[in-house]
Design an enzyme around this catalytic site. Sequence first.
Site, PDB file in Angstrom:
ATOM      1  N   HIS A 174      34.216  51.119  38.615  1.00  0.00           N
ATOM      2  CA  HIS A 174      34.627  52.310  39.363  1.00  0.00           C
ATOM      3  C   HIS A 174      33.368  53.039  39.847  1.00  0.00           C
ATOM      4  O   HIS A 174      32.707  53.740  39.069  1.00  0.00           O
ATOM      5  CB  HIS A 174      35.457  53.244  38.481  1.00  0.00           C
ATOM      6  CG  HIS A 174      36.785  52.690  38.089  1.00  0.00           C
ATOM      7  ND1 HIS A 174      37.815  52.513  38.994  1.00  0.00           N
ATOM      8  CD2 HIS A 174      37.253  52.255  36.889  1.00  0.00           C
ATOM      9  CE1 HIS A 174      38.864  52.010  38.359  1.00  0.00           C
ATOM     10  NE2 HIS A 174      38.549  51.832  37.090  1.00  0.00           N
ATOM     11  N   HIS A 210      37.518  44.385  40.516  1.00  0.00           N
ATOM     12  CA  HIS A 210      37.968  43.809  39.247  1.00  0.00           C
ATOM     13  C   HIS A 210      37.743  42.311  39.300  1.00  0.00           C
ATOM     14  O   HIS A 210      37.899  41.677  40.350  1.00  0.00           O
ATOM     15  CB  HIS A 210      39.468  44.107  39.058  1.00  0.00           C
ATOM     16  CG  HIS A 210      40.166  43.146  38.152  1.00  0.00           C
ATOM     17  ND1 HIS A 210      40.879  42.060  38.637  1.00  0.00           N
ATOM     18  CD2 HIS A 210      40.255  43.088  36.807  1.00  0.00           C
ATOM     19  CE1 HIS A 210      41.377  41.388  37.609  1.00  0.00           C
ATOM     20  NE2 HIS A 210      41.025  41.983  36.492  1.00  0.00           N
ATOM     21  N   ASN A 236      38.059  38.632  36.567  1.00  0.00           N
ATOM     22  CA  ASN A 236      38.487  38.116  35.275  1.00  0.00           C
ATOM     23  C   ASN A 236      38.442  36.601  35.311  1.00  0.00           C
ATOM     24  O   ASN A 236      38.852  35.992  36.301  1.00  0.00           O
ATOM     25  CB  ASN A 236      39.916  38.610  34.991  1.00  0.00           C
ATOM     26  CG  ASN A 236      40.531  37.948  33.776  1.00  0.00           C
ATOM     27  OD1 ASN A 236      41.211  36.932  33.890  1.00  0.00           O
ATOM     28  ND2 ASN A 236      40.296  38.516  32.629  1.00  0.00           N
ATOM     29  N   HIS A 266      56.963  49.559  43.737  1.00  0.00           N
ATOM     30  CA  HIS A 266      57.472  50.927  43.845  1.00  0.00           C
ATOM     31  C   HIS A 266      56.728  51.731  44.907  1.00  0.00           C
ATOM     32  O   HIS A 266      57.201  52.789  45.325  1.00  0.00           O
ATOM     33  CB  HIS A 266      57.411  51.641  42.488  1.00  0.00           C
ATOM     34  CG  HIS A 266      56.033  51.894  41.980  1.00  0.00           C
ATOM     35  ND1 HIS A 266      55.224  50.909  41.479  1.00  0.00           N
ATOM     36  CD2 HIS A 266      55.307  53.048  41.886  1.00  0.00           C
ATOM     37  CE1 HIS A 266      54.072  51.436  41.092  1.00  0.00           C
ATOM     38  NE2 HIS A 266      54.083  52.724  41.336  1.00  0.00           N
ATOM     39  N   ARG A 325      42.435  45.058  21.049  1.00  0.00           N
ATOM     40  CA  ARG A 325      41.733  46.334  20.859  1.00  0.00           C
ATOM     41  C   ARG A 325      42.037  47.256  22.034  1.00  0.00           C
ATOM     42  O   ARG A 325      41.655  46.991  23.169  1.00  0.00           O
ATOM     43  CB  ARG A 325      40.236  46.076  20.747  1.00  0.00           C
ATOM     44  CG  ARG A 325      39.409  47.314  20.452  1.00  0.00           C
ATOM     45  CD  ARG A 325      37.976  46.910  20.138  1.00  0.00           C
ATOM     46  NE  ARG A 325      37.168  48.070  19.781  1.00  0.00           N
ATOM     47  CZ  ARG A 325      36.392  48.727  20.633  1.00  0.00           C
ATOM     48  NH1 ARG A 325      36.330  48.353  21.901  1.00  0.00           N
ATOM     49  NH2 ARG A 325      35.670  49.757  20.229  1.00  0.00           N
TER      50      ARG A 325
END
Length: 306
Positions: A98, A108, A110, A177, A262
């Site tokens: 950010h 992002h 991964n 949405h 975690r």
Amino acid sequence: MSVPDTSAVKAFLLDLQQRICEGLEQLDGKGTFEADSWKREEGGGGTSRVLTNGKVFEQAGVNFSHVTGAAMPASATANRSELEGRSFEAMGVSLVIHPKNPFLPTTHANVRFFIAKKEGADPVWWFGGGFDLTPYYPFEEDVIEWHQNAHDLCQPFGESVYPKYKKWCDEYFFLPHRNETRGVGGLFFDDLNQDGFEKSFEFMQAVGNGFLTSYAPIVERRKDTEYGEKEREFQLYRRGRYVEFNLVYDRGTLFGLQTGGRTESILMSMPPLVRWQYAYTPEENSAEALLYTDFLKPKDWLNLDE
């Protein structure tokens, strides 16, 4: 099908985490990553590395985790009944950045590996991952360059790879949405195992290694752009979409919470500051309106369909 080498995957992931953190520190010029190692009671653990209040990055988190368990969680077996009753091992590097400057996009990435075992049966394994870009004030040249880099790293693996995983990214990072994509996409892949372990691992490595080389030029280009309170307020408002997606739809977040992961590491992706505004509508023909009309929907950025 070739036998998975989990130790090689883990070694790559730890090295990737280190290289990405070093690269981000260089881009920031001030902030440094603090490492926080943790253990999981049910098995495994990881290291979360977080940079806060840097010169360029308001918060950047790069997390490595390697967890094991006696049974697969509901989020992983919902559509895969063959995984029920198997022990599992999951490892990956996940990061969210950010930036402070609203003209710099959030991003992002991964890369991950799952393997599920059962006595007397072959292991079930797969790779997944990807990277995506979430601009607030988008620049078409940045988005095209981002997708060109994604396209180029996919090319050695076949002509159909980029279009397939680009489409999957658009579909996955979508907020029903809101009827809008989370950003301008990139790559998303999952359940990758059909070409055998070595080839699948090679692709996962290409995606992991390709992230920083795709993001760094955008950072260098936009980090010193001047902005005011209006742009900052819009950035904080749009960050709300990030929160909505991660808490409602993201499979990785759900998996982590359901497996007793975690919490601090799982929610590391959350922006440090965010705001919501009732019935917000951007001013007509404004830069803010352009984001909605031209960028928050699937688009053929490289004109490959022409």
